[in-house]
Design a protein around this motif. Sequence first.
Motif, PDB file in Angstrom:
ATOM      1  N   ALA A 144       0.829  -1.209   0.000  1.00  0.00           N
ATOM      2  CA  ALA A 144       0.000   0.000   0.000  1.00  0.00           C
ATOM      3  C   ALA A 144       0.863   1.259   0.000  1.00  0.00           C
ATOM      4  CB  ALA A 144      -0.933   0.014   1.207  1.00  0.00           C
ATOM      5  N   ILE A 145       0.529   2.176  -0.901  1.00  0.00           N
ATOM      6  CA  ILE A 145       1.114   3.511  -0.916  1.00  0.00           C
ATOM      7  C   ILE A 145      -0.046   4.493  -0.861  1.00  0.00           C
ATOM      8  CG2 ILE A 145       2.425   5.202  -2.233  1.00  0.00           C
ATOM      9  CD1 ILE A 145       4.066   2.974  -3.406  1.00  0.00           C
ATOM     10  N   GLU A 146      -0.101   5.295   0.187  1.00  0.00           N
ATOM     11  CA  GLU A 146      -1.211   6.224   0.343  1.00  0.00           C
ATOM     12  C   GLU A 146      -1.269   7.217  -0.816  1.00  0.00           C
ATOM     13  OE1 GLU A 146      -1.198   8.229   4.071  1.00  0.00           O
ATOM     14  OE2 GLU A 146      -1.751   6.444   5.221  1.00  0.00           O
ATOM     15  N   LYS A 147      -2.472   7.673  -1.078  1.00  0.00           N
ATOM     16  CA  LYS A 147      -2.720   8.568  -2.211  1.00  0.00           C
ATOM     17  C   LYS A 147      -1.834   9.801  -2.176  1.00  0.00           C
ATOM     18  CE  LYS A 147      -6.542  11.081  -4.392  1.00  0.00           C
ATOM     19  NZ  LYS A 147      -8.001  11.361  -4.348  1.00  0.00           N
ATOM     20  N   ASP A 148      -1.617  10.372  -1.009  1.00  0.00           N
ATOM     21  CA  ASP A 148      -0.825  11.599  -0.877  1.00  0.00           C
ATOM     22  C   ASP A 148       0.563  11.334  -0.303  1.00  0.00           C
ATOM     23  OD1 ASP A 148      -1.658  10.851   1.611  1.00  0.00           O
ATOM     24  OD2 ASP A 148      -2.254  12.869   2.261  1.00  0.00           O
ATOM     25  N   ALA A 149       1.079  10.127  -0.504  1.00  0.00           N
ATOM     26  CA  ALA A 149       2.349   9.743   0.103  1.00  0.00           C
ATOM     27  C   ALA A 149       3.510  10.631  -0.332  1.00  0.00           C
ATOM     28  CB  ALA A 149       2.658   8.282  -0.233  1.00  0.00           C
ATOM     29  N   LEU A 165      -2.232   1.569  -7.624  1.00  0.00           N
ATOM     30  CA  LEU A 165      -1.586   2.841  -7.313  1.00  0.00           C
ATOM     31  C   LEU A 165      -2.487   3.950  -7.832  1.00  0.00           C
ATOM     32  CD1 LEU A 165       1.017   4.013  -6.072  1.00  0.00           C
ATOM     33  CD2 LEU A 165       2.001   4.056  -8.362  1.00  0.00           C
ATOM     34  N   ASP A 166      -2.889   4.837  -6.935  1.00  0.00           N
ATOM     35  CA  ASP A 166      -3.778   5.914  -7.343  1.00  0.00           C
ATOM     36  C   ASP A 166      -3.059   6.845  -8.324  1.00  0.00           C
ATOM     37  OD1 ASP A 166      -5.150   8.723  -6.955  1.00  0.00           O
ATOM     38  OD2 ASP A 166      -6.552   7.240  -6.160  1.00  0.00           O
ATOM     39  N   ASP A 197       0.640  14.026  -9.911  1.00  0.00           N
ATOM     40  CA  ASP A 197       0.800  15.355  -9.341  1.00  0.00           C
ATOM     41  C   ASP A 197       2.249  15.684  -8.970  1.00  0.00           C
ATOM     42  OD1 ASP A 197      -1.910  15.611  -9.623  1.00  0.00           O
ATOM     43  OD2 ASP A 197      -2.380  15.093  -7.555  1.00  0.00           O
ATOM     44  N   LEU A 198       3.199  14.859  -9.434  1.00  0.00           N
ATOM     45  CA  LEU A 198       4.617  15.144  -9.215  1.00  0.00           C
ATOM     46  C   LEU A 198       5.150  15.871 -10.449  1.00  0.00           C
ATOM     47  CD1 LEU A 198       5.758  11.724  -7.695  1.00  0.00           C
ATOM     48  CD2 LEU A 198       5.390  13.876  -6.477  1.00  0.00           C
ATOM     49  N   PRO A 199       5.321  17.179 -10.377  1.00  0.00           N
ATOM     50  CA  PRO A 199       5.611  17.973 -11.586  1.00  0.00           C
ATOM     51  C   PRO A 199       6.951  17.678 -12.224  1.00  0.00           C
ATOM     52  CG  PRO A 199       5.853  19.323  -9.624  1.00  0.00           C
ATOM     53  CD  PRO A 199       5.260  18.021  -9.172  1.00  0.00           C
ATOM     54  N   ASN A 200       7.927  17.150 -11.457  1.00  0.00           N
ATOM     55  CA  ASN A 200       9.269  16.927 -11.989  1.00  0.00           C
ATOM     56  C   ASN A 200       9.582  15.456 -12.238  1.00  0.00           C
ATOM     57  OD1 ASN A 200      10.483  19.732 -11.896  1.00  0.00           O
ATOM     58  ND2 ASN A 200       9.827  19.522  -9.771  1.00  0.00           N
ATOM     59  N   ASP A 212      -7.891   4.390 -15.094  1.00  0.00           N
ATOM     60  CA  ASP A 212      -7.416   5.772 -15.085  1.00  0.00           C
ATOM     61  C   ASP A 212      -5.895   5.819 -15.013  1.00  0.00           C
ATOM     62  OD1 ASP A 212      -7.805   8.615 -15.017  1.00  0.00           O
ATOM     63  OD2 ASP A 212      -7.305   8.549 -12.881  1.00  0.00           O
ATOM     64  N   PHE A 213      -5.296   4.934 -14.199  1.00  0.00           N
ATOM     65  CA  PHE A 213      -3.842   4.892 -14.065  1.00  0.00           C
ATOM     66  C   PHE A 213      -3.187   4.426 -15.366  1.00  0.00           C
ATOM     67  CE2 PHE A 213       0.206   2.931 -12.906  1.00  0.00           C
ATOM     68  CZ  PHE A 213       0.777   3.937 -12.152  1.00  0.00           C
ATOM     69  N   VAL A 214      -3.749   3.398 -15.979  1.00  0.00           N
ATOM     70  CA  VAL A 214      -3.192   2.882 -17.233  1.00  0.00           C
ATOM     71  C   VAL A 214      -3.282   3.942 -18.324  1.00  0.00           C
ATOM     72  CG1 VAL A 214      -3.368   1.077 -18.974  1.00  0.00           C
ATOM     73  CG2 VAL A 214      -3.798   0.519 -16.583  1.00  0.00           C
ATOM     74  N   THR A 215      -4.403   4.647 -18.381  1.00  0.00           N
ATOM     75  CA  THR A 215      -4.564   5.716 -19.370  1.00  0.00           C
ATOM     76  C   THR A 215      -3.527   6.807 -19.149  1.00  0.00           C
ATOM     77  OG1 THR A 215      -6.937   5.263 -19.510  1.00  0.00           O
ATOM     78  CG2 THR A 215      -6.176   7.397 -20.313  1.00  0.00           C
ATOM     79  N   TRP A 216      -3.283   7.164 -17.889  1.00  0.00           N
ATOM     80  CA  TRP A 216      -2.249   8.162 -17.590  1.00  0.00           C
ATOM     81  C   TRP A 216      -0.876   7.689 -18.063  1.00  0.00           C
ATOM     82  CZ3 TRP A 216       2.058   7.539 -14.423  1.00  0.00           C
ATOM     83  CH2 TRP A 216       2.823   8.703 -14.228  1.00  0.00           C
TER      84      TRP A 216
END
Length: 291
Positions: A139-144, A164-165, A171-174, A193-197
């Motif tokens: 588990a990795i929290e959404k805002d980890a 993985l959300d 939301d990691l810009p770099n 949604d993750f696969v599409t991203w």
Amino acid sequence: MSPSDRPWSLSLVFFFGMASEGINCPSRCSCQYLEVNCTGQQLQEFPVDIPLDTRQLILAANKVSYLPAVELSFLADLVYLDCRKNLLGDDLDFTFIGVAKLVYLDLSFNNLTQVTFSTFSHLLSLVVLKISDNPNLVAIEKDAFANNTWLRHLDVSRTGLTFLDTSTVRDLPNLRLLGLSDNLWHCNCSFLDFVTWMMESDVHFPDADNITCYTPAGLHALRMPAAEAQLHFSCLTQLYKQDYVFLCLIGLCIFLAGTMAAWLAGICAVIYEAHVSKGEEEDEEEEDTAT
């Protein structure tokens, strides 16, 4: 002091400086300028007597199961920490609160089970984070990684992750490199949604051929491009029970509305016919009276 004595004094200062560095070097570790290397020394605890100005600390291939937050906080200038191949567990929350300058952190090949917001939230300068090869990491929290906005290289390969959300990494810009291979990805509609991203992102995914679905059985070993197409078809065209219930309710409402409209139209027609008939009867009576 005469000019001839100055070289000797400088030599003594250098000698005693080096001697003091040697004294401060942890047992079974090697030390050089701003670096302490304790690789493969079978250490079971975090070493003591680490020079406070250490910038690079290597504890790889030991048996350390706990990182003491207080001792770490003394190393305020630490920028590089390699703890791969140890026995670190899931009690890392707030461990790195005192090493805010850390840029490189390797926790691969350990026993991590989860990553929460409190695990790395104080590492505001972190650029490289490796937490791969932790088979119990599920588990990795959404805002980890919400505070790790400088993160460029993140590796979560070969763990126990099934989901993985998207916002966790989107939301990691770099972010430029993301390792995801050989995990137990559960490719259901929630994962679409993750696969599409992944397909649309500019992030590089090393070993992409091994980023595959583990479950369900129908998608097992399917690579992500093919999985995306399959999920698009099954998830965006498939109707669930609640969809059928909704459609039935809509149909019932339309039927009732139509029935009500027809009933009202019928009543209006009857009233109109009665009114017209009454008017005709009155006209006939008036004609009979006139004759």
